[in-house]
Motif scaffolding. Sequence first.
Motif, PDB file in Angstrom:
ATOM      1  N   LEU A 293     -20.112  -6.485   6.488  1.00 53.41           N
ATOM      2  CA  LEU A 293     -21.131  -5.926   7.090  1.00 53.41           C
ATOM      3  C   LEU A 293     -21.731  -5.907   6.035  1.00 53.41           C
ATOM      4  O   LEU A 293     -22.780  -4.968   7.140  1.00 53.41           O
ATOM      5  N   GLY A 294     -22.385  -5.951   5.644  1.00 53.85           N
ATOM      6  CA  GLY A 294     -24.040  -5.721   4.910  1.00 53.85           C
ATOM      7  C   GLY A 294     -23.990  -4.611   4.261  1.00 53.85           C
ATOM      8  O   GLY A 294     -25.024  -3.768   3.473  1.00 53.85           O
ATOM      9  N   ILE A 295     -22.609  -3.756   3.821  1.00 56.90           N
ATOM     10  CA  ILE A 295     -22.669  -2.245   3.362  1.00 56.90           C
ATOM     11  C   ILE A 295     -22.031  -2.334   1.746  1.00 56.90           C
ATOM     12  O   ILE A 295     -21.140  -3.706   1.514  1.00 56.90           O
ATOM     13  N   PRO A 296     -23.317  -1.723   0.789  1.00 60.40           N
ATOM     14  CA  PRO A 296     -22.618  -2.239  -0.496  1.00 60.40           C
ATOM     15  C   PRO A 296     -22.008  -1.576  -1.272  1.00 60.40           C
ATOM     16  O   PRO A 296     -21.000  -0.483  -0.370  1.00 60.40           O
ATOM     17  N   TYR A 297     -20.922  -2.169  -2.630  1.00 59.35           N
ATOM     18  CA  TYR A 297     -20.721  -1.589  -3.037  1.00 59.35           C
ATOM     19  C   TYR A 297     -21.339  -0.159  -4.207  1.00 59.35           C
ATOM     20  O   TYR A 297     -21.471  -1.393  -4.463  1.00 59.35           O
ATOM     21  N   ILE A 298     -20.345   0.747  -3.723  1.00 59.83           N
ATOM     22  CA  ILE A 298     -21.720   2.298  -4.669  1.00 59.83           C
ATOM     23  C   ILE A 298     -20.127   3.052  -5.168  1.00 59.83           C
ATOM     24  O   ILE A 298     -19.807   3.511  -4.488  1.00 59.83           O
ATOM     25  N   ALA A 299     -19.264   2.370  -6.167  1.00 56.99           N
ATOM     26  CA  ALA A 299     -17.890   2.582  -6.599  1.00 56.99           C
ATOM     27  C   ALA A 299     -17.551   3.000  -7.746  1.00 56.99           C
ATOM     28  O   ALA A 299     -18.464   2.842  -8.515  1.00 56.99           O
ATOM     29  N   ARG A 300     -16.718   4.017  -8.214  1.00 60.16           N
ATOM     30  CA  ARG A 300     -15.900   3.494  -9.837  1.00 60.16           C
ATOM     31  C   ARG A 300     -14.594   3.057  -9.350  1.00 60.16           C
ATOM     32  O   ARG A 300     -14.063   2.715  -8.435  1.00 60.16           O
ATOM     33  N   HIS A 301     -14.288   2.050 -10.982  1.00 61.11           N
ATOM     34  CA  HIS A 301     -12.837   1.434 -10.330  1.00 61.11           C
ATOM     35  C   HIS A 301     -11.742   2.309 -10.295  1.00 61.11           C
ATOM     36  O   HIS A 301     -12.320   3.959 -11.455  1.00 61.11           O
ATOM     37  N   PRO A 302     -11.012   2.379  -9.506  1.00 60.14           N
ATOM     38  CA  PRO A 302      -9.849   2.707  -9.646  1.00 60.14           C
ATOM     39  C   PRO A 302      -8.993   3.203 -10.389  1.00 60.14           C
ATOM     40  O   PRO A 302      -8.172   4.440 -10.689  1.00 60.14           O
TER      41      PRO A 302
END
Length: 350
Positions: A293-302
């Motif tokens: 969807l063009g949404i970036p990942y801005i996240a921590r590794h689980p």
Amino acid sequence: MLVAYECRLAGASVTLIEKNWVGQESSWAGGGILLPIYPWRQAEAITQLVIQSHKIYPELIAQLQAKSGIDPEFIQSGMLICQNPDFNDAIVWCQQNGIAYESPSEELLGSVCAEMQQPLWLPEIRQARNPRLLKAVHATLKVMGVKIIEQCEVQAFEITNSRLQSVLTSQGRLPVDELVLAAGAWAGEFWQQYFNLGSPCEVQVAPVKGEMLLYAAKPEALNTMVLDHGRYLIPRADGHILVGSTVEYAGFDKSLNSQTHSELSQFATRILPDLASFPVVKHWAGLRPGTDLGIPYIARHPEISNLSVNAGHFRNGLTMAPAAAQLTLDLILKRKTAIALQPYQLESVH
Ligand SMILES: Cc1cc2nc3c(=O)[nH]c(=O)nc-3n(C[C@H](O)[C@H](O)[C@H](O)COP(=O)(O)OP(=O)(O)OC[C@H]3O[C@@H](n4cnc5c(N)ncnc54)[C@H](O)[C@@H]3O)c2cc1C
């Protein structure tokens, strides 16, 4: 580079590892339009980053220019959107997000040869000359004391007790306190190779090729960015005009296609017939970090507690970068965020 900038501003000691030379890949290859094309057709999570970045950009550019002495040609050239079958959605989006819109003047409409369908003029939309913006960020990072290691191949990571301890590179071992993966189109395969650890959360980023042309025109040839059936013209301050772009799912292949060259030049000369008298001085391709969807990942590794990702900005990486970089820093520092993090998390993207 903007993540490095934000972290350094916050007082961290920052090292940027680049496998080739910084500022040469997608961020260099793009058009530098600081608005998604047809933003009202994009996910709300994109709008959030776009609008927040729209607010951050003027001060950010001023800071970069002051620290680097490089002018990124951040210009409010406005955008003429020739066809808007979903005109009402466009107006609602502009109203909700405080983006100025007008009916284009007769003079503006007369300046391009395009079929018009409920045309829209967005006078405050800006562009940046991305290669210059990258040079400005690069120079600013150096002034701020960010250590930049280029031509540096990552070879392995040392992970103990669910923490990254160090990264082994072609230039030696570097201890890690916090690591942010911001490897653009390569982020997906990089994650898969080093950080998947059997977790159901993946970074699904794949390369999406885009080809562009550059005409050496005169400054008065075109005054505004023009969007027509998904393709666009972007006039630079010195008269150069960019023509873009293709969207090709061709893996990590940046080869150039003569058929594409002629399609882009036909488009350009249809919209602006005068361009036929100016030379095409460059034809190139870049690899967008594509996500569904063009949404970036801005996240921590689980599982790995000191690993974050900021990648997958697809067609709007420059447009979203300032807010995405601030959000990444907020995430690392566990600070309150200006934008809800949930849409950018690994779990919610799938
Ligand atoms: C033709 C085209 C037109 C575009 N137009 C626009 C536009 O008008 N507006 C807009 O907002 N966006 C546009 N984009 C999209 C935008 O360019 C991207 O979304 C954005 O540049 C992504 O930035 P990035 O830093 O994630 O990736 P990149 O700029 O590609 O940077 C990633 C970096 O990571 C490095 N790297 C990769 N793997 C490793 C590794 N293993 N170790 C070390 N370093 C590594 C790469 O060498 C590269 O330097 C366009 C893109 C293209 C191709």
